[in-house]
Design a protein around this motif. Sequence first.
Motif, PDB file in Angstrom:
ATOM      1  N   GLU A 191      17.782  16.945 -13.763  1.00 51.67           N
ATOM      2  CA  GLU A 191      17.412  15.584 -13.387  1.00 51.67           C
ATOM      3  C   GLU A 191      18.023  14.563 -14.346  1.00 51.67           C
ATOM      4  O   GLU A 191      18.424  13.474 -13.926  1.00 51.67           O
ATOM      5  CB  GLU A 191      15.889  15.451 -13.337  1.00 51.67           C
ATOM      6  CG  GLU A 191      15.265  16.290 -12.230  1.00 51.67           C
ATOM      7  CD  GLU A 191      13.826  15.912 -11.934  1.00 51.67           C
ATOM      8  OE1 GLU A 191      13.338  14.921 -12.512  1.00 51.67           O
ATOM      9  OE2 GLU A 191      13.188  16.599 -11.112  1.00 51.67           O
ATOM     10  N   SER A 230      20.438  11.670 -12.972  1.00 52.01           N
ATOM     11  CA  SER A 230      20.137  10.259 -13.242  1.00 52.01           C
ATOM     12  C   SER A 230      21.308   9.581 -13.943  1.00 52.01           C
ATOM     13  O   SER A 230      21.654   8.428 -13.645  1.00 52.01           O
ATOM     14  CB  SER A 230      18.878  10.144 -14.106  1.00 52.01           C
ATOM     15  OG  SER A 230      17.757  10.661 -13.429  1.00 52.01           O
ATOM     16  N   THR A 280      15.664  13.582  -6.506  1.00 52.00           N
ATOM     17  CA  THR A 280      15.337  14.721  -7.376  1.00 52.00           C
ATOM     18  C   THR A 280      13.937  15.195  -7.033  1.00 52.00           C
ATOM     19  O   THR A 280      13.257  14.623  -6.179  1.00 52.00           O
ATOM     20  CB  THR A 280      15.400  14.333  -8.861  1.00 52.00           C
ATOM     21  OG1 THR A 280      14.299  13.453  -9.154  1.00 52.00           O
ATOM     22  CG2 THR A 280      16.718  13.651  -9.209  1.00 52.00           C
ATOM     23  N   THR A 323      19.619  16.686  -7.448  1.00 51.45           N
ATOM     24  CA  THR A 323      19.548  18.036  -7.999  1.00 51.45           C
ATOM     25  C   THR A 323      19.447  19.038  -6.851  1.00 51.45           C
ATOM     26  O   THR A 323      19.916  18.778  -5.750  1.00 51.45           O
ATOM     27  CB  THR A 323      18.333  18.158  -8.922  1.00 51.45           C
ATOM     28  OG1 THR A 323      17.150  17.816  -8.161  1.00 51.45           O
ATOM     29  CG2 THR A 323      18.439  17.213 -10.107  1.00 51.45           C
ATOM     30  N   GLN A 351       9.557  14.107 -15.771  1.00 53.36           N
ATOM     31  CA  GLN A 351      10.817  13.402 -15.562  1.00 53.36           C
ATOM     32  C   GLN A 351      10.719  11.916 -15.890  1.00 53.36           C
ATOM     33  O   GLN A 351      11.641  11.347 -16.480  1.00 53.36           O
ATOM     34  CB  GLN A 351      11.298  13.586 -14.117  1.00 53.36           C
ATOM     35  CG  GLN A 351      12.689  13.034 -13.846  1.00 53.36           C
ATOM     36  CD  GLN A 351      13.746  13.666 -14.725  1.00 53.36           C
ATOM     37  OE1 GLN A 351      13.675  14.851 -15.011  1.00 53.36           O
ATOM     38  NE2 GLN A 351      14.718  12.876 -15.169  1.00 53.36           N
TER      39      GLN A 351
END
Length: 696
Positions: free
Chosen positions: A324, A328, A348, A374, A521
């Motif tokens: 992730e 990003s 994600t 992802t 996350q």
Amino acid sequence: MLRQHVAALRGIGPRKAEILADELGIVTIEDLIYFKPRCYLDRSSIKPIKDCFVNETVTVIGTIIEKRIVGRNRKFFEVSVSDDTDTLSGVFFGGHRYFDKLFNQGDQVSFSGKISFYKNKQMVHPEFDFLDAASSIQSINTGRIVPMYRSTEKLRGAGFDSRGFRRVISQAIELFSESIKEPLEESVLRRHNLVGLRDALKAVHFPRTMHEIDEARKRIAFNELFFLQYYLALSRRAIVEDIRESGEPMDLGVFNDALKMLPFTLTGDQSRALDEIKDDILSPVPMNRMLQGDVGSGKTVVALLSACVAEARRAQTAFMAPTEILASQHYHTARTVLGDGISMALLTGSTDKEERGRILRGLADGSIRLLIGTHALIQDAVRFKELGLIIIDEQHRFGVQQRGELREKGLRTDLLVMTATPIPRSLSLTLYGDLDLSVIRQKPADRIPVKTLALPLSRIDGVYRSLERYIGQGRQAYYVLPLIEESEKVDLKSATEVYRHLKEKIFPTRRVVLLHGRMKQDEKDRIMDDFNRGDIDILVTTTVIEVGIDVANATVIVIEHAERFGLSQLHQLRGRVGRSSLQSFCVLIYPDETQEESMMRIRVIVENSDGFAIAEEDLKIRGAGEMLGLKQHGRSGGFEFADLARDYELIVAAKKEAFDAASSLGNSRDMLESIRLNPETWMEGMRVTRILSILT
């Protein structure tokens, strides 16, 4: 016949068959015959103990007359053997309880190793084997070159040591050798001076000479390499057989606008790679290409511009990354590089339900043109209106099945796989022989090479002082550890432990923050945003930052316990700095007492900045399996006999023969489906199922 269960052999009952299957994956007669010896002992010349001298490497045979555990603090196990001419001790440090159970008084054993002397003649950690008294068995255990096998953990009547394996493998070859079929044409064997498969399998277990072992290994290695290349050749042909309609003239306006918006000039390697990708995407034949580039060479920009080329075919792009954090990072880079030129979204596992619903609708109606994410991209609910380009970053972290699942979401899709891990030429030819290759070696012109230092832990205070000085100048730093938390199994500092030490004792006035993979996350995103903005001075972390993190103001990376990392990992971590015109530093910290092999890796990193040269050294030191995260497949990345560090010429030969053979076949997709559905019966002698496991 070869696929009969091993229980068909005399001496293998249900319990032993279960142990072979559970511990070594040996289920059939074929598995047993292909079980590779770990080494060989030359017992064709056995010396009496009385004629053995210090520093000689010899083989002796004797009877165990005594065994004992010696010492109080640092215990070791000593076993004495006699051959009626003299006595000799075998000395083993560690595992003394294991050896005490293994060796019994009266056993006949062979010891092979270097003679030393302490009170009497001895060998330290000799290669050893137990011998049978029966003369019919003795012929395969003594007086010849003898194979040594990896033993099962359960021994003494329940499992197998080398002696037991020689017994059952000898029986298997005697009973079933006529069932070993030759899968290669006679002309192929002659062209490459290869022995027949049946003779090779006999020789690998019971060779007459060391040269015979080399020839046998080469022959079976060719089998492994040939079939893998054959499968890749069929995969490539299946893609080439897919021809897209050319359709209307294509509009490269979005691509040209994106090029003009770039705040920098592409390097020559970037431009060359982009031209190759553009030609592929605009071609009626779907692209199947790997973009390989060293850390900091600018692969991501090339990949994002490729998405703009796909727009010329009115195709959507899926860009998949393994983590992730990396996904990003790519999304933020895309927003910077492409601006509003192409509509995009980030998907994600942490994407909330409302945003996820909006993204799924946008993909289905075609309003979202670039999706970055992802593994979430391969979920069934993710459906594209017109997926035409798939980009996979750090592709070795995804299996063939995952890439295939994503590719099935489109029709005749282009595939671009990227890796920041420079791949040795032998590995590239073997595992990625179906891919065209674009390579980016050049770094942006304003980049200054990173200075790499290696220091023992006893000099850590000097490192702290240097860090304080650079932070005082407004710079930022990474501090990397191999573990998140303390472990009872290994004596290593953890990221949490070092974080507390740095924050409370060393840099109490500085902004020290911890980042690791177990955080949620949104917390990781917040920390990385703070680090990007310069609100964090020292980021204490793990290998979660190994790839894709790009913070120009971070100019120092300290890697503690550097001896615990592989070469490619160290090179990737070093690539987190050196991303601006400022001088950057990579400091490798190792214990004052470090093994020579670990120091050899550290010296390679200090002396080399070229990732491709480092990759070749990495392959020699660690092997293909561990290098690309395939440790479960063994040293050679899944191959039992092929050695990717030294078999380059054999790989080239096998690839040519395999691609030539595949070119004469009919429909490649039908052939691939046949292999997938019936791998055991498709090509006898090639162990197809075993070799296919390398790709998955």
